[in-house]
Design a protein around this motif. Structure first.
Motif: not given
Length: 418
Positions: A153, A155-156
């Motif tokens: 979650e 990484k975005t």
């Protein structure tokens, strides 16, 4: 009434002693068997043919027995037989933790977590002790899943921060150049009272660029931390380990040198490779390259500019060794035992400067352990450090075969009494 004397009282007493000793031995044997049956851990004793000759109820409840080849016969679970064979071949006690599938087909059950310990008893007999580790395995899976999900979650938004920082840097670059050019042709503006007007456009642009560069640096570091957390989660068992394949050490070193070339060049550090050529290790080529690259990158980060990082290989019929030596400040004796812990840093100030995450050496340790090897360190303050990765030079018996697709039943089911 007279009674016939059959012998002296002493002889009569002596004749009774063997019977008493035999009875005591039987009592002790029964007591020993009852003690084993009362244990909460499972106990299985195999003979030289891997046939179970002693099994307690706890082992049956864990499903360590299966139906044998003939009617009414039983056999030990394949994992138990594999451990017993390794103990006979090596003469060394073996321990392993794993999850075994259980339940009937079509019915969902959590796997049975077991800790198996096998030891030789002599004469080809092997005792296998099994303890239930289902709850600890479940907690470990929950923890790994949590770390993996949170990391995915993150990484975005981290990627978005990096893109925004780059866009801000690109947007402010023309304005900075234009403002600097204008200042070359004009004096600094003053107010009506002759005082200086507030910050010039050039100062605002410089501040914006400085903040954008800092955002970019921190987001890159956070992205590296997330990626290393995901890698560590995979190594700790969230994903099955690949089968051990032959890996050319020369290829690993070439890959590592290529990965670290940019960082080493920026710090004017030379990475040298020497030692035996043509060595072969066994495991995953990508994981071994990651482990050695982490050691080399760590050596580069903690070495002074203009120094050398030496990578030396050597091996024999049993082990392959890859030693990475730096010319850094060294590690204090109190820190040597802890440097492989997650997030532990021997030099906090140096780690902040280099942007380290504190996970690189933990990843190296897990990769070494998963490959049946280990990593060692020798260091002196002011004299540099040497990290040595030791790996098996041949397909080791330590690699157990994949868990067979066999469902096991828990409970004292249909097996015949042994």
């Amino acid at each position: 009434m007279s009674t016939a004397q059959t012998g002296p009282p002493e002889e009569s007493s002596n004749r009774g002693r063997p019977a008493m000793a035999s009875g005591r031995q039987v009592t002790l044997t029964n007591l020993g068997r009852k003690t084993i049956d009362a244990l909460r851990v499972g106990v299985v004793v195999l003979d030289h043919d891997d046939s179970p000759i002693l099994v307690n109820p706890a082992a049956r409840a864990m499903g360590l027995l299966r139906a044998g080849g003939g009617p009414g016969t039983v056999a030990a679970h394949p994992i138990v037989r594999t451990l017993a064979g390794q103990v006979r071949r090596t003469g060394v006690r073996r321990e392993i933790e794993l999850d075994l599938p259980r339940g009937r087909e079509g019915v969902s059950h959590d796997p049975l977590g077991v800790h198996l310990r096998a030891m030789g008893l002599g004469g080809g007999f092997v005792a296998v002790e099994a303890s239930d580790a289902t709850e600890s395995h479940r907690v470990a899976r929950v923890r790994r899943d949590f770390v993996a999900n949170v990391s995915h979650e993150l990484k975005t938004p981290i990627g978005a921060l990096q893109l925004l920082a780059e866009a801000l840097l690109d947007a402010t670059e023309p304005a900075l150049h234009a403002t600097e050019s204008a200042l070359l042709d004009a004096t600094k503006p003053t107010g009506a009272d002759g005082g200086e007007v507030g910050p010039t456009p050039s100062e605002d642009v410089r501040a914006a660029r400085r903040f954008a560069e800092r955002i970019q640096h921190e987001s890159t570091r956070l992205g590296r931390l997330v990626n290393e957390l995901l890698e560590l989660t995979r190594l700790q068992g969230a994903e099955p380990l690949p089968a051990p394949d032959p890996v050319a050490v020369d290829w690993v070193l070439a890959e590592v040198v290529d990965r670290t070339r940019t960082t080493a060049t920026a710090r004017r550090i030379e990475v040298t490779v020497s030692g035996q050529a043509g060595l072969t290790a066994y495991g995953s080529d990508s994981q071994l390259a990651t482990a050695v690259a982490n050691l080399v990158e760590n050596a580069i980060a903690y070495s002074d500019e203009g120094t050398t990082v030496a990578v030396v290989t050597r091996g024999n019929v049993e082990h392959i060794e890859i030693a990475v030596t730096d010319q850094g400040p060294g590690i204090a004796p109190d820190d040597v035992e802890r440097i492989f812990e997650r997030f532990y840093r021997a030099d906090q100030a140096r780690s902040r400067t280099t942007g380290g995450t504190g996970l690189g050496l933990a990843i190296v340790k897990h990769i070494a352990t998963n490959h049946g090897g280990r990593v060692e360190v020798s260091s002196t303050l002011g004299g540099g450090s040497t990290f040595t990765l030791r790996l098996p030079a041949r397909p080791p018996d330590a690699f157990l075969p994949p868990t067979p697709p066999v469902e096991i039943e828990t409970g004292p089911a249909e097996q015949s009494q042994i």
